[in-house]
Design a protein around this motif. Structure first.
Motif, PDB file in Angstrom:
ATOM      1  N   MET A   1       0.829  -1.176   0.000  1.00  0.00           N
ATOM      2  CA  MET A   1       0.000   0.000   0.000  1.00  0.00           C
ATOM      3  C   MET A   1       0.878   1.245   0.000  1.00  0.00           C
ATOM      4  O   MET A   1       1.888   1.298   0.699  1.00  0.00           O
ATOM      5  N   THR A  23      -5.847   3.264  -0.745  1.00  0.00           N
ATOM      6  CA  THR A  23      -5.466   1.874  -0.498  1.00  0.00           C
ATOM      7  C   THR A  23      -4.854   1.712   0.892  1.00  0.00           C
ATOM      8  O   THR A  23      -4.244   0.694   1.190  1.00  0.00           O
ATOM      9  N   HIS A  24      -5.016   2.721   1.758  1.00  0.00           N
ATOM     10  CA  HIS A  24      -4.502   2.674   3.123  1.00  0.00           C
ATOM     11  C   HIS A  24      -5.570   3.205   4.078  1.00  0.00           C
ATOM     12  O   HIS A  24      -6.600   3.712   3.649  1.00  0.00           O
ATOM     13  N   PRO A  56      -9.246   0.982   4.002  1.00  0.00           N
ATOM     14  CA  PRO A  56      -8.852   0.961   2.590  1.00  0.00           C
ATOM     15  C   PRO A  56     -10.008   0.607   1.667  1.00  0.00           C
ATOM     16  O   PRO A  56     -10.775  -0.325   1.933  1.00  0.00           O
ATOM     17  N   THR A  76      -0.640   2.291   6.868  1.00  0.00           N
ATOM     18  CA  THR A  76      -0.962   0.912   6.517  1.00  0.00           C
ATOM     19  C   THR A  76      -0.938   0.006   7.743  1.00  0.00           C
ATOM     20  O   THR A  76      -1.072  -1.206   7.611  1.00  0.00           O
ATOM     21  N   ASP A 140       4.447  -3.241   7.851  1.00  0.00           N
ATOM     22  CA  ASP A 140       5.034  -2.274   6.922  1.00  0.00           C
ATOM     23  C   ASP A 140       6.354  -2.806   6.357  1.00  0.00           C
ATOM     24  O   ASP A 140       6.621  -2.676   5.162  1.00  0.00           O
ATOM     25  N   THR A 178      -5.101  -8.298   9.917  1.00  0.00           N
ATOM     26  CA  THR A 178      -5.386  -7.439   8.765  1.00  0.00           C
ATOM     27  C   THR A 178      -6.805  -7.584   8.250  1.00  0.00           C
ATOM     28  O   THR A 178      -7.258  -6.747   7.470  1.00  0.00           O
ATOM     29  N   GLN A 189      -1.047  -5.755  -2.048  1.00  0.00           N
ATOM     30  CA  GLN A 189       0.290  -5.204  -2.253  1.00  0.00           C
ATOM     31  C   GLN A 189       0.598  -5.106  -3.746  1.00  0.00           C
ATOM     32  O   GLN A 189       1.168  -4.111  -4.216  1.00  0.00           O
TER      33      GLN A 189
END
Length: 229
Positions: A1, A23-24, A56, A76, A140, A178, A189
């Protein structure tokens, strides 16, 4: 991300600029004024000390008719997937946000380095004592490693090896921390890197090769799906 280089920022809101998605995670905490917010068609108001966690892919839009100032975190960090919509410790979160807002104006401040994790601690509800210690997964850092190997045929075992877990344990932790399966996380990703490369002007064919798509047409279809939502 892909997130901005400086995850914490102070933002002033006024007229709407139209709905969009990231996307985060995007976390907002009101400092002054009232921000009208719509997320996936659901409206809410963010006043002083009130907040919102935008996950996201959620489309959202902002408007502040009389102006609004918010502390904004783009991140993220998987811990935000399990946070309540509002800070569990609102007084602590607001005091921290005001401190960070001042610290960010100073040269060589540590606000950007430590502020995001302090805000997460102030936001989430205290959980029950863990029955056993679990080594934290640095998602991350894993995302950075993954981004460097997306052109390869990656498997669960390879990702698990990077965080010193068995495949089954890593799969369970990935789902719990997640909200995604390992393959869903891997696809996120791959898609985030593809969006970055295409926006930077790289060709469809080369982007598909670097991100591990089977063909340029597969990449085109994936980009079309995410941009249509």
């Amino acid at each position: 991300m892909i997130v901005p280089q400086s995850p914490l920022s102070l933002r002033h809101y006024g007229a709407s600029h139209g709905s969009h998605a990231h996307t985060h995670f995007q976390v907002l905490l009101g400092l002054d004024g009232v921000l009208e917010l719509e997320v996936q068609g659901r409206g809410q108001r963010i006043g002083t000390g009130q907040g919102c966690v935008i996950t996201p892919g959620e489309r959202h839009d902002f408007e502040a008719r009389s102006g609004s100032r918010c502390l904004v975190l783009d991140t993220t960090h998987a811990g935000w997937a399990h946070c309540p919509p509002q800070p569990a410790q609102p007084a602590h979160a607001l005091a921290l946000a005001r401190y960070l807002a001042q610290a960010m104006q100073q040269t060589a401040s540590l606000a950007q380095q430590y502020g995001p994790l302090l805000l997460l601690d102030a936001w989430r509800a205290p959980g029950p004592a863990a029955r056993r210690y679990e080594r934290p997964i640095d998602w991350d850092q894993l995302a950075v490693w993954t981004g460097q190997h997306l052109h390869e045929s990656l498997h669960v075992a390879q990702l698990a090896q990077q965080v010193f877990l068995s495949s089954s344990r890593f799969a369970e932790r990935c789902r719990r921390e997640t909200g995604l399966s390992v393959m869903q996380w891997l696809r996120s990703q791959r898609l985030a890197l593809a969006l970055q490369l295409r926006d930077g002007g790289l060709s469809v064919a080369e982007t598909a090769r670097r991100c591990g798509y089977q063909s340029p047409s597969a990449l085109t279809a994936a980009l079309r799906r995410v941009r249509s939502h």
